[in-house]
Design a protein around this motif. Structure first.
Motif, PDB file in Angstrom:
ATOM      1  N   GLY A 255      32.829 -69.726  43.171  1.00  0.00           N
ATOM      2  CA  GLY A 255      34.125 -69.053  43.317  1.00  0.00           C
ATOM      3  C   GLY A 255      34.724 -68.603  41.998  1.00  0.00           C
ATOM      4  N   ILE A 256      33.889 -68.570  40.953  1.00  0.00           N
ATOM      5  CA  ILE A 256      34.432 -68.119  39.656  1.00  0.00           C
ATOM      6  C   ILE A 256      33.823 -66.760  39.327  1.00  0.00           C
ATOM      7  CG2 ILE A 256      34.545 -68.642  37.163  1.00  0.00           C
ATOM      8  CD1 ILE A 256      34.279 -71.605  37.987  1.00  0.00           C
ATOM      9  N   LYS A 257      34.691 -65.719  39.231  1.00  0.00           N
ATOM     10  CA  LYS A 257      34.172 -64.368  38.943  1.00  0.00           C
ATOM     11  C   LYS A 257      34.428 -64.061  37.475  1.00  0.00           C
ATOM     12  CE  LYS A 257      34.456 -59.515  40.480  1.00  0.00           C
ATOM     13  NZ  LYS A 257      33.862 -59.213  39.174  1.00  0.00           N
ATOM     14  N   LEU A 258      33.343 -63.742  36.738  1.00  0.00           N
ATOM     15  CA  LEU A 258      33.495 -63.410  35.309  1.00  0.00           C
ATOM     16  C   LEU A 258      34.028 -61.986  35.191  1.00  0.00           C
ATOM     17  CD1 LEU A 258      30.155 -64.874  33.865  1.00  0.00           C
ATOM     18  CD2 LEU A 258      32.468 -65.739  33.485  1.00  0.00           C
ATOM     19  N   GLU A 259      34.996 -61.782  34.259  1.00  0.00           N
ATOM     20  CA  GLU A 259      35.520 -60.421  34.011  1.00  0.00           C
ATOM     21  C   GLU A 259      34.464 -59.588  33.273  1.00  0.00           C
ATOM     22  OE1 GLU A 259      38.559 -61.553  36.064  1.00  0.00           O
ATOM     23  OE2 GLU A 259      38.183 -59.490  35.342  1.00  0.00           O
ATOM     24  N   GLU A 260      34.608 -58.260  33.336  1.00  0.00           N
ATOM     25  CA  GLU A 260      33.680 -57.339  32.653  1.00  0.00           C
ATOM     26  C   GLU A 260      33.536 -57.713  31.176  1.00  0.00           C
ATOM     27  OE1 GLU A 260      31.703 -55.880  35.116  1.00  0.00           O
ATOM     28  OE2 GLU A 260      31.341 -54.987  33.140  1.00  0.00           O
TER      29      GLU A 260
ATOM     30  N   SER B 252      29.603 -67.483  40.454  1.00  0.00           N
ATOM     31  CA  SER B 252      30.209 -66.808  41.620  1.00  0.00           C
ATOM     32  C   SER B 252      30.001 -67.667  42.858  1.00  0.00           C
ATOM     33  CB  SER B 252      29.658 -65.398  41.783  1.00  0.00           C
ATOM     34  OG  SER B 252      28.444 -65.464  42.457  1.00  0.00           O
ATOM     35  N   ASP B 253      28.863 -68.441  42.935  1.00  0.00           N
ATOM     36  CA  ASP B 253      28.675 -69.368  44.081  1.00  0.00           C
ATOM     37  C   ASP B 253      29.809 -70.391  44.097  1.00  0.00           C
ATOM     38  OD1 ASP B 253      26.372 -68.029  44.515  1.00  0.00           O
ATOM     39  OD2 ASP B 253      25.013 -69.622  43.796  1.00  0.00           O
TER      40      ASP B 253
ATOM     41  N   ILE C  23      26.058 -65.704  35.965  1.00  0.00           N
ATOM     42  CA  ILE C  23      26.968 -64.950  36.855  1.00  0.00           C
ATOM     43  C   ILE C  23      26.831 -65.469  38.279  1.00  0.00           C
ATOM     44  CG2 ILE C  23      27.440 -62.650  37.836  1.00  0.00           C
ATOM     45  CD1 ILE C  23      26.472 -61.490  35.089  1.00  0.00           C
ATOM     46  N   SER C  24      25.576 -65.633  38.743  1.00  0.00           N
ATOM     47  CA  SER C  24      25.389 -66.023  40.168  1.00  0.00           C
ATOM     48  C   SER C  24      25.829 -67.476  40.392  1.00  0.00           C
ATOM     49  CB  SER C  24      23.934 -65.832  40.585  1.00  0.00           C
ATOM     50  OG  SER C  24      23.108 -66.574  39.718  1.00  0.00           O
TER      51      SER C  24
END
Ligand SMILES: Nc1ncnc2c1ncn2[C@@H]1O[C@H](COP(=O)(O)OP(=O)(O)OP(=O)(O)O)[C@@H](O)[C@H]1O
Length: 544
Positions: free
Chosen positions: A61-66, A58-59, A54-55
């Motif tokens: 710029g990719i946000k994983l969905e729930e 996100s670094d 996840i981290s």
């Protein structure tokens, strides 16, 4: 197993690229950017955790969905190790290979691996040891959610110097240890002061129901605990409160219920704990802090080593002499009086002794007891004769004559008479019109008699072994042991009954022993009785 595909437009430096490859595969460069796919097997192999993925993304710029996180977490757990408390057992669910870390515990069979459920199983006693060790390896632990309450409690008494010393030592030992002090020295008060320091849910284990009540009364006397914070958990009621007082017999049967609820475990009369079934109490209790209290932690069978292991080692003890010098215990005198067997008793005793020697073939009593359990006829016969001999010694006619002399001499005192034989106790009580408490006396009658006897200026109370522990008759000043077993612990407990301080009192303990028998030998070894943890150990074998 491949999961989500993702694209990265920006240029990737070598480190970031390598980090991505620890949990994903590079597919190709496309007009949408570099294409990767999450590879669960690769993530597992590289011990990558869900948080890392996840981290890292996100670094970038990719946000994983729930739902994507949920999907990954199914295969890639958030924790390396998950603890669970179940039916008084501690379960350890590994999501990484942990055998190397716990190899020593596995070899000692402290940890067992349950192949079916793929978990390690051990006693809750090892929880904090295991948790700290696994955390030192940087592993992510799902800790137990324990139902432990904060306690709003303050100690209201004044501690004596040695009590303060004992508590300080316990704190320096990181909240564990065995404190050995003579009966009447204030072990209960020490336990209560420590409870008021820890201020967390506490389980107190006592040996008798009387002692449970004494603890509850002392808790309210020495702290500002509210009534609703204290519960009794025993045969007649099962009330669990932040401070729960129980007995050994109830606790070991209900540890599943009690296991995860307490942060402090106080074991009173701790010499009982090493018994096979009772040690389960210490093993199945999760409590991080442990205190064992006893006047006689050293057991004749050497099992006190078990006690020290389970409760943190012997950390503090004082002998009665040391406390007498400080004026906290009544000074006392030990008087051993010897009587002879009558000629008739002597004849019977020596003929039994020669039969015993023939049958026992020189074996010790402890060996004969073992052989008896295996059904060895000679051993069974020998032990029958052995018990007849003990009875002759213990019920020697002349003992009662000497008892009579002592009672006359000590007239006006408050006298406790100990014997292990109910019929002898009844005979003595009848002859001197004395109060009597035996194992047959029911609870209400026992409490009634104790209440009356406590108010008397003088009088006689006859007790069988039931009177050994936790009896509080502060102004009794004479004890007479007519018959007793060879157990040193019992002897100390009996002596302790008299050592409650009261102004100008000098306690006397008479022991009537039969000359020329093993009872005399036992008593002579007790001459140097010290409460220190000496190596003295009496055993039935000495009787022969
Ligand atoms: N610091 C203290 N302040 C006031 N009273 C005390 C203190 N310490 C001990 N006592 C009193 O001395 C008596 C014996 O204390 P306590 O029952 O704690 O002894 P014990 O060592 O627990 O005895 P046992 O070995 O029978 O359990 C009690 O009446 C107790 O109230």
């Amino acid at each position: 197993m491949l999961l989500k595909t993702f694209y990265i437009q920006r240029w990737l430096d070598e480190n970031t690229f390598k980090r991505l490859l620890t949990f994903s595969r590079f597919i190709s460069r496309t007009e949408r950017g570099s294409q990767f796919v999450i590879d669960i097997d690769r993530a597992r192999k590289n011990k990558v955790k869900l948080d890392d993925i996840i981290s890292t993304l996100s670094d970038l710029g990719i946000k994983l969905e729930e739902n994507e996180i949920k999907e990954i977490s199914k295969y890639l757990p958030e924790y390396d190790i998950e603890f669970e408390l179940k039916d008084g057992k501690l379960l350890i669910k590994p999501h990484i290979f942990m055998l190397d870390i716990v190899k020593d515990l596995k070899e000692k069979e402290i940890l067992k691996y349950d192949k079916v459920n793929k978990v390690y199983v051990t006693y809750p006693y090892y929880y904090y040891i295991l948790k700290n060790r696994l955390e030192e390896y940087g592993l992510k632990i799902r800790e137990l959610k324990l139902d432990i309450k904060e306690l709003n409690v303050n100690f209201k008494g004044e501690l004596r110097d040695y009590q303060k010393e004992a508590i300080e030592t316990w704190k320096q030992k990181d909240g564990s240890g065995v404190i050995a002090l003579p009966t009447g020295a204030g072990k209960t008060v020490i336990g209560i002061a420590i409870l008021a320091e820890v201020k967390r849910s506490t389980l107190i284990v006592t040996f008798t129901k009387d002692q449970m009540i004494q603890w509850r009364d002392s808790l309210f006397k020495f702290t500002d605990l509210s009534k609703s914070d204290v519960g009794l958990y025993y045969s007649q009621e099962k009330t669990i409160r932040p401070v729960t007082i129980t007995t050994y017999h109830t606790a070991y049967r209900h540890m599943k219920e009690l296991s995860g609820k307490f942060n402090l475990l106080i074991i009173d009369e701790a010499h009982h704990l090493p018994a096979e079934k009772f040690k389960q109490i210490a093993l199945q209790c999760i409590a991080a802090k442990r205190l064992a209290l006893s006047a006689t932690p050293v057991r004749e069978d050497g099992k006190h080593e078990e006690l020290f292991k389970l409760m943190g080692g012997l950390i503090y003890f004082k002998t009665p002499q040391e406390l007498i010098q400080k004026g906290y215990l009544a000074p006392y005198e030990l008087i051993q009086l010897r009587v002879d067997l009558t000629p008739k008793e002597k004849m019977k005793y020596s003929s039994l002794l020669s039969q015993f020697r023939k049958l026992s073939g020189g074996k010790k009593v402890s060996e004969l007891l073992q052989l008896m359990k295996e059904g060895n006829q000679n051993a069974i016969e020998a032990m029958k004769i052995y018990n007849e001999m003990k009875k002759i010694v213990n019920l020697a006619e002349n003992k009662l004559k000497v008892l009579d002399d002592i009672i006359k001499k000590e007239n006006g005192s408050k006298i406790l008479i100990f014997t292990q034989y109910v019929e002898q106790a009844e005979e003595i009580a009848k002859k001197y019109n004395a109060y009597l408490i035996t194992g047959k006396t029911n609870k209400n009658e026992r409490e009634r008699i104790l209440k009356i006897f406590k108010t008397l200026k003088s009088g006689i109370l006859v007790l069988t072994t039931v009177g050994d522990e936790g009896l509080d008759i502060p102004d009794a000043n004479v004890g007479i042991i007519v018959t007793g077993t060879g157990s040193r612990r019992q002897f100390i407990q009996r002596l302790g009954r008299l050592l409650r301080p009261s102004n100008g009192k000098v306690a006397k303990l008479y022991e009537i022993v039969t000359r020329g028998t093993a009872e005399e030998y036992q008593a002579s070894k007790r001459k140097d009785i010290t409460f220190g943890i000496t190596s003295y150990s009496s055993s039935e074998d000495d009787l022969m």
